[in-house]
Design a protein around this motif. Sequence first.
Motif, short mmCIF file in Angstrom:
data_model
loop_
_atom_site.label_atom_id
_atom_site.label_comp_id
_atom_site.label_asym_id
_atom_site.label_seq_id
_atom_site.Cartn_x
_atom_site.Cartn_y
_atom_site.Cartn_z
N SER A 233 0.83 -1.20 0.00
CA SER A 233 0.00 0.00 0.00
C SER A 233 0.87 1.25 0.00
O SER A 233 2.10 1.15 0.11
CB SER A 233 -1.04 0.00 1.11
OG SER A 233 -0.52 -0.45 2.30
N TYR A 234 0.24 2.39 -0.14
CA TYR A 234 0.91 3.64 -0.55
C TYR A 234 0.63 4.75 0.46
O TYR A 234 -0.46 4.80 1.04
CB TYR A 234 0.38 4.05 -1.94
CG TYR A 234 0.66 2.97 -2.96
CD1 TYR A 234 1.76 3.04 -3.79
CD2 TYR A 234 -0.15 1.83 -3.03
CE1 TYR A 234 2.05 2.01 -4.68
CE2 TYR A 234 0.13 0.79 -3.90
CZ TYR A 234 1.23 0.89 -4.74
OH TYR A 234 1.52 -0.13 -5.60
N GLY A 268 -2.75 7.21 3.83
CA GLY A 268 -2.40 5.91 3.23
C GLY A 268 -3.59 5.28 2.53
O GLY A 268 -4.75 5.56 2.85
N GLY A 269 -3.29 4.41 1.56
CA GLY A 269 -4.38 3.70 0.87
C GLY A 269 -3.85 2.92 -0.32
O GLY A 269 -2.64 2.77 -0.50
N GLU A 284 -1.16 8.37 -7.97
CA GLU A 284 -2.01 9.39 -8.58
C GLU A 284 -3.39 9.39 -7.94
O GLU A 284 -3.98 10.45 -7.68
CB GLU A 284 -2.13 9.16 -10.10
CG GLU A 284 -0.97 9.72 -10.89
CD GLU A 284 -0.46 11.05 -10.35
OE1 GLU A 284 -1.26 11.99 -10.23
OE2 GLU A 284 0.73 11.15 -10.01
N ALA A 285 -3.93 8.19 -7.67
CA ALA A 285 -5.26 8.10 -7.04
C ALA A 285 -5.23 8.76 -5.66
O ALA A 285 -6.15 9.51 -5.30
CB ALA A 285 -5.69 6.64 -6.94
N PRO A 445 4.29 -0.28 -12.74
CA PRO A 445 4.58 1.03 -13.31
C PRO A 445 4.76 2.12 -12.26
O PRO A 445 5.43 3.12 -12.51
CB PRO A 445 3.36 1.33 -14.20
CG PRO A 445 2.31 0.36 -13.82
CD PRO A 445 2.93 -0.77 -13.05
N ASP A 446 4.18 1.95 -11.05
CA ASP A 446 4.32 2.99 -10.02
C ASP A 446 5.73 3.05 -9.47
O ASP A 446 6.22 4.12 -9.13
CB ASP A 446 3.35 2.72 -8.86
CG ASP A 446 1.92 3.11 -9.23
OD1 ASP A 446 1.75 4.09 -9.97
OD2 ASP A 446 0.99 2.41 -8.79
N GLU A 447 6.36 1.88 -9.31
CA GLU A 447 7.68 1.84 -8.67
C GLU A 447 8.78 1.52 -9.67
O GLU A 447 9.94 1.36 -9.28
CB GLU A 447 7.72 0.77 -7.57
CG GLU A 447 6.53 0.76 -6.64
CD GLU A 447 6.55 1.91 -5.66
OE1 GLU A 447 7.53 2.68 -5.65
OE2 GLU A 447 5.57 2.04 -4.91
N LYS A 448 8.42 1.31 -10.94
CA LYS A 448 9.38 0.88 -11.96
C LYS A 448 10.18 -0.32 -11.48
O LYS A 448 11.43 -0.30 -11.39
CB LYS A 448 10.30 2.03 -12.37
CG LYS A 448 9.54 3.21 -12.99
CD LYS A 448 10.44 4.08 -13.80
CE LYS A 448 9.76 5.32 -14.38
NZ LYS A 448 8.33 5.34 -14.50
#
Length: 484
Positions: A233-234, A268-269, A284-285, A445-448
């Motif tokens: 999670s982010y 976070g989410g 981005e979300a 794609p978020d963390e390459k």
Amino acid sequence: MESIWSKTCNIPPRGALRGNVETEVAVIGAGMAGLLTAAALQKAGKQVVVLEANRIGSGQTRYTTAKITAQHGLFARKRIQALGEDRARRYASANLAAVEAYRALIRAEGIDCELEETNAYVYGDDRRQLEQEAEAEARLGLPASLVRDPDIPGGAAWAVRVERQAQFHPLKFLKAVSEPLTIYEATPVRRVEHHRLLTASGTVRAEHVVFACHYPFVNFPGLYFARVHQERSYVLALENARCPDGIWIGAESGGYSFRRYGDLLLLGGGGHRTGENHAGGHYEALRMQAARWFPDSREAAHWSAQDCMTADGAPYIGPYAKSRPYWYVATGFEKWGMTGSMVSATLLCDRICGRENPYAEVFTPGRLDAEAVRAIAGEGGHAIKGLTKQLLQLPIEQAEQLPRGHGGIVRLHGKKAGVYKDENGVIHAVDVRCPHLGCQLEWNPDEKSWDCPCHGSRFDFRGKLISGPAQNELKWPCAQSMDF
Ligand SMILES: Cc1cc2nc3c(=O)[nH]c(=O)nc-3n(C[C@H](O)[C@H](O)[C@H](O)COP(=O)(O)OP(=O)(O)OC[C@H]3O[C@@H](n4cnc5c(N)ncnc54)[C@H](O)[C@@H]3O)c2cc1C
Ligand code: FES
């Protein structure tokens, strides 16, 4: 990607192991679980050595949100269902005791880690669900009550509040805990043969071995690959964003988590199984949500992390496997590894010192009930899917077709390869077969990065190992970077 914790705390480096040493206990991993366990054992009079592949606190602990609470989201009814009421009560008591143990340790040693006492909340709109949760949490012994209209970003109709929980700075805490310990950094353990731990620069012989390396990397015995997967999670750290008091988590899947750190809001989410982030867009979300709730906010940092998830939702803490009674494991914290690590330290210290612990049976990795068997079958399904993809799925793209800044699985020189084309058009190619058990890696794609959907190993676009259970880098079938 730096978290707010690593931006605000430097832990002095330690040297790597050189040569051979003997000790009573060897702990693999200098994250929250490993260091708390090592510290407890050293205080109990044991001789302890910690072996860390990278740096102290450089694993998932660096990216936590560091809420210390026995309220593990919407957990009480689920645990009662999975474990039965008696074991669920012991699960909750062990975690409540862990919150107290942090308080006591930090006070006794005068650790400056910005510990703050605060209330924990799980929030949502479903009154019945949250009423039942409040009732179940109270039955398990938590100081829980239902709150109407909690004041949080986006609003919610109800929340379950648990009083006297806490939050802190995890790396400032680890810095203090690590000081008196013997720790070898840059010392990945390559193999464990009974009492011998083999590294590239020396060997440790230990009476007891603790695997606190996040995901246990020895596949046989133990079979953790059949019962542990990882979920990511982010997090965004936001300046100028109103932050409610307390530590918060949404009851619904897809809900958000909040806590304050100084003037920052940590939002976070975006949780998902590691290796299943094909479309990307999780940061981005979160940013779009932040812009809606806090239009004047600014991003101070962003990061993501993953944690190990078990079949029945309770961690595996205890003997590694029947055939290795001198090996122990601490894993499967389900994103509640602050209390989970403290529970691990207490249970493993008692076990190694030959003391009974009333909570041991709840966390024992040897447990296997009907629910766990069903979940294990599910894990098997994931592994078969990952392996089948590796064997049968044909690449869908040609390297030439990939836009700059994108990655994908392509045919390169007649072979299936994972390719990332950087912003300058340089191609970086790797073998997409995971070195752990052979599943096909997926581009994140978020963390390459290349992430494994089976058990969650991760590699950067050059093939360098980020986190296990895999212990090796990706091979380079085409052994090159080239311009396109
Ligand atoms: C986004 C996010 C937010 C979270 N927030 C919270 C929260 O608010 N509260 C909470 O309770 N929990 C939270 N968690 C969970 C918590 O952060 C983790 O459970 C915890 O940090 C795990 O600690 P660990 O010591 O098990 O693992 P790690 O910190 O990963 O430590 C394991 C160490 O072992 C080392 N290692 C691995 N293999 C080897 C080897 N072969 N040889 C030597 N060393 C090795 C690694 O380098 C690493 O340093 C969160 C998780 C996520 C994903
Ligand atoms: S992590 Fe197990 S096969 Fe990739």
